[in-house]
Write an enzyme that holds these catalytic residues in place. Sequence first.
Site, PDB file in Angstrom:
ATOM      1  N   HIS A   1       1.182   5.049   0.969  1.00 59.42           N
ATOM      2  CA  HIS A   1       0.610   6.097   1.820  1.00 59.42           C
ATOM      3  C   HIS A   1       0.713   7.435   1.094  1.00 59.42           C
ATOM      4  O   HIS A   1       1.802   7.820   0.646  1.00 59.42           O
ATOM      5  CB  HIS A   1       1.401   6.231   3.126  1.00 59.42           C
ATOM      6  CG  HIS A   1       1.303   5.067   4.060  1.00 59.42           C
ATOM      7  ND1 HIS A   1       0.429   5.038   5.117  1.00 59.42           N
ATOM      8  CD2 HIS A   1       1.979   3.895   4.105  1.00 59.42           C
ATOM      9  CE1 HIS A   1       0.579   3.900   5.786  1.00 59.42           C
ATOM     10  NE2 HIS A   1       1.516   3.186   5.182  1.00 59.42           N
TER      11      HIS A   1
ATOM     12  N   HIS B   1       0.853  -1.195   0.000  1.00 63.20           N
ATOM     13  CA  HIS B   1       0.000   0.000   0.000  1.00 63.20           C
ATOM     14  C   HIS B   1       0.881   1.234   0.000  1.00 63.20           C
ATOM     15  O   HIS B   1       1.896   1.289   0.681  1.00 63.20           O
ATOM     16  CB  HIS B   1      -0.958   0.016   1.198  1.00 63.20           C
ATOM     17  CG  HIS B   1      -0.292  -0.258   2.512  1.00 63.20           C
ATOM     18  ND1 HIS B   1       0.070  -1.523   2.921  1.00 63.20           N
ATOM     19  CD2 HIS B   1       0.096   0.576   3.512  1.00 63.20           C
ATOM     20  CE1 HIS B   1       0.639  -1.459   4.106  1.00 63.20           C
ATOM     21  NE2 HIS B   1       0.672  -0.194   4.493  1.00 63.20           N
TER      22      HIS B   1
END
Length: 152
Positions: free
Chosen positions: A111, A109
Amino acid sequence: MGRAADPSRMSDTCIFCSIVDGEIPARTVYETDDVLAFLDANPLALGHTLVIPKTHAERVGDLDADLSSAVFDAVSEITPEVEAAVDADGANIGINDGEAAGQEVPHVHVHVVPRFDGDGGAPIHAVAGERPDLADEELDAIAADVSAAIDG
Ligand code: 5GP
Ligand code: ZN
């Protein structure tokens, strides 16, 4: 009775796969066939957004070229819009790749953390430990090692 664990169903074990599958709610802000972006549940700043590939991959090096492109395309498309939505002055964009780097959710992921003038935060240079003090020869040797590893 609970469903038996199916290793091909990563949503049984991966919280972000569960979000992709709609089994856990999320505040989705952007979606394509390959990528999902949603607000971080425990934001570091207003508008803190996570951008993930919809298929499970643990580490950034596990992404194939198409998925890497899709994820970064999404990051570059939505970052200015996230900044605008929360009236931010900038953003830090980063991936915690591996436990040593602080990765807690083992599904890649990105950020996107909006930043505001005078918010008291730090640049991405602040994430690592003590800075090594390296001579030119040591930097040369590291560059050679990295280059050889990439070619390898
Ligand atoms: P990591 O340390 O793995 O890079 O960051 C994981 C991030 O995922 C954290 O910022 C955390 O707040 C966020 N997070 C963990 N669980 C959930 C969840 O169920 N929903 C959402 N939206 N974010 C989550
Ligand atoms: Zn997953």
